[in-house]
Design a protein around this motif. Structure first.
Motif, PDB file in Angstrom:
ATOM      1  N   LYS A 145       0.831  -1.210   0.000  1.00 36.23           N
ATOM      2  CA  LYS A 145       0.000   0.000   0.000  1.00 36.23           C
ATOM      3  C   LYS A 145       0.865   1.259   0.000  1.00 36.23           C
ATOM      4  O   LYS A 145       0.563   2.232  -0.699  1.00 36.23           O
ATOM      5  N   LEU A 146       1.937   1.245   0.785  1.00 34.85           N
ATOM      6  CA  LEU A 146       2.856   2.389   0.779  1.00 34.85           C
ATOM      7  C   LEU A 146       3.542   2.533  -0.579  1.00 34.85           C
ATOM      8  O   LEU A 146       3.783   3.658  -1.032  1.00 34.85           O
ATOM      9  N   SER A 147       3.846   1.419  -1.229  1.00 33.62           N
ATOM     10  CA  SER A 147       4.463   1.472  -2.557  1.00 33.62           C
ATOM     11  C   SER A 147       3.545   2.177  -3.541  1.00 33.62           C
ATOM     12  O   SER A 147       3.987   3.002  -4.344  1.00 33.62           O
ATOM     13  N   VAL A 148       2.254   1.859  -3.477  1.00 33.05           N
ATOM     14  CA  VAL A 148       1.275   2.510  -4.354  1.00 33.05           C
ATOM     15  C   VAL A 148       1.213   4.003  -4.039  1.00 33.05           C
ATOM     16  O   VAL A 148       1.183   4.844  -4.950  1.00 33.05           O
ATOM     17  N   SER A 199       4.384   5.705  -5.222  1.00 35.39           N
ATOM     18  CA  SER A 199       4.368   5.761  -6.686  1.00 35.39           C
ATOM     19  C   SER A 199       3.514   6.919  -7.176  1.00 35.39           C
ATOM     20  O   SER A 199       3.881   7.610  -8.128  1.00 35.39           O
ATOM     21  N   SER A 200       2.373   7.139  -6.519  1.00 39.44           N
ATOM     22  CA  SER A 200       1.514   8.249  -6.946  1.00 39.44           C
ATOM     23  C   SER A 200       2.132   9.600  -6.593  1.00 39.44           C
ATOM     24  O   SER A 200       2.032  10.553  -7.358  1.00 39.44           O
ATOM     25  N   VAL A 201       2.786   9.690  -5.446  1.00 35.92           N
ATOM     26  CA  VAL A 201       3.391  10.961  -5.037  1.00 35.92           C
ATOM     27  C   VAL A 201       4.613  11.281  -5.888  1.00 35.92           C
ATOM     28  O   VAL A 201       4.790  12.415  -6.341  1.00 35.92           O
ATOM     29  N   LEU A 202       5.469  10.296  -6.110  1.00 37.86           N
ATOM     30  CA  LEU A 202       6.710  10.510  -6.854  1.00 37.86           C
ATOM     31  C   LEU A 202       6.522  10.433  -8.371  1.00 37.86           C
ATOM     32  O   LEU A 202       7.438  10.756  -9.123  1.00 37.86           O
ATOM     33  N   GLU A 203       5.349   9.974  -8.792  1.00 37.33           N
ATOM     34  CA  GLU A 203       5.019   9.831 -10.214  1.00 37.33           C
ATOM     35  C   GLU A 203       6.013   8.944 -10.952  1.00 37.33           C
ATOM     36  O   GLU A 203       6.399   9.222 -12.081  1.00 37.33           O
ATOM     37  N   THR A 229      10.497   1.247  -1.145  1.00 34.81           N
ATOM     38  CA  THR A 229       9.559   1.693  -0.113  1.00 34.81           C
ATOM     39  C   THR A 229      10.165   1.517   1.265  1.00 34.81           C
ATOM     40  O   THR A 229      10.089   2.421   2.104  1.00 34.81           O
ATOM     41  N   ARG A 230      10.783   0.379   1.514  1.00 28.70           N
ATOM     42  CA  ARG A 230      11.428   0.150   2.811  1.00 28.70           C
ATOM     43  C   ARG A 230      12.555   1.158   3.050  1.00 28.70           C
ATOM     44  O   ARG A 230      12.729   1.657   4.165  1.00 28.70           O
ATOM     45  N   ALA A 231      13.299   1.473   2.006  1.00 29.36           N
ATOM     46  CA  ALA A 231      14.386   2.455   2.138  1.00 29.36           C
ATOM     47  C   ALA A 231      13.825   3.843   2.457  1.00 29.36           C
ATOM     48  O   ALA A 231      14.386   4.566   3.292  1.00 29.36           O
ATOM     49  N   LEU A 232      12.733   4.218   1.815  1.00 28.81           N
ATOM     50  CA  LEU A 232      12.116   5.518   2.087  1.00 28.81           C
ATOM     51  C   LEU A 232      11.580   5.589   3.515  1.00 28.81           C
ATOM     52  O   LEU A 232      11.741   6.607   4.202  1.00 28.81           O
ATOM     53  N   VAL A 233      10.954   4.514   3.971  1.00 28.47           N
ATOM     54  CA  VAL A 233      10.435   4.482   5.339  1.00 28.47           C
ATOM     55  C   VAL A 233      11.580   4.569   6.342  1.00 28.47           C
ATOM     56  O   VAL A 233      11.494   5.288   7.343  1.00 28.47           O
TER      57      VAL A 233
END
Length: 93
Positions: A34-37, A40-44, A52-56
């Motif tokens: 869900k965070l990946s989705v 993806s929408s925020v970063l386009e 996603t794990r790295a960003l978190v």
């Protein structure tokens, strides 16, 4: 008479166990998907589970260093180093 449970052993139970492990694995991965989705929408751009794990991790490192205002300087330096390493990991993934 003692209460005894009869536990059948066989292929059927092994498949049931594998199915249970698979379902638990899916449930544990749902927040990352869900965070990946969301990312993806925020970063386009497409964001996989690893990124996603790295960003978190980078966000946690940032907030760990910012929020507690009364931490000693050496701990703040450690958090800053962690943040730099997490940002580097984000860049490399």
């Amino acid at each position: 008479m003692e209460n005894q449970a009869i536990v059948p052993v066989g292929i059927r139970n092994e498949k049931g166990m594998e199915e249970a492990v698979r379902k638990i694995k899916e449930m544990m991965g749902a927040p990352i998907r869900k965070l990946s989705v969301y990312y993806s929408s925020v970063l386009e751009q497409p964001v996989n589970a690893r990124k996603t794990r790295a960003l978190v991790e980078a966000q946690i490192a940032f907030f760990a260093g910012i929020f507690p205002a009364n931490y000693p300087l050496i701990l703040r330096i450690a958090f800053f180093v962690w943040l730099l390493m997490a940002l580097r990991k984000c860049k490399n993934t």
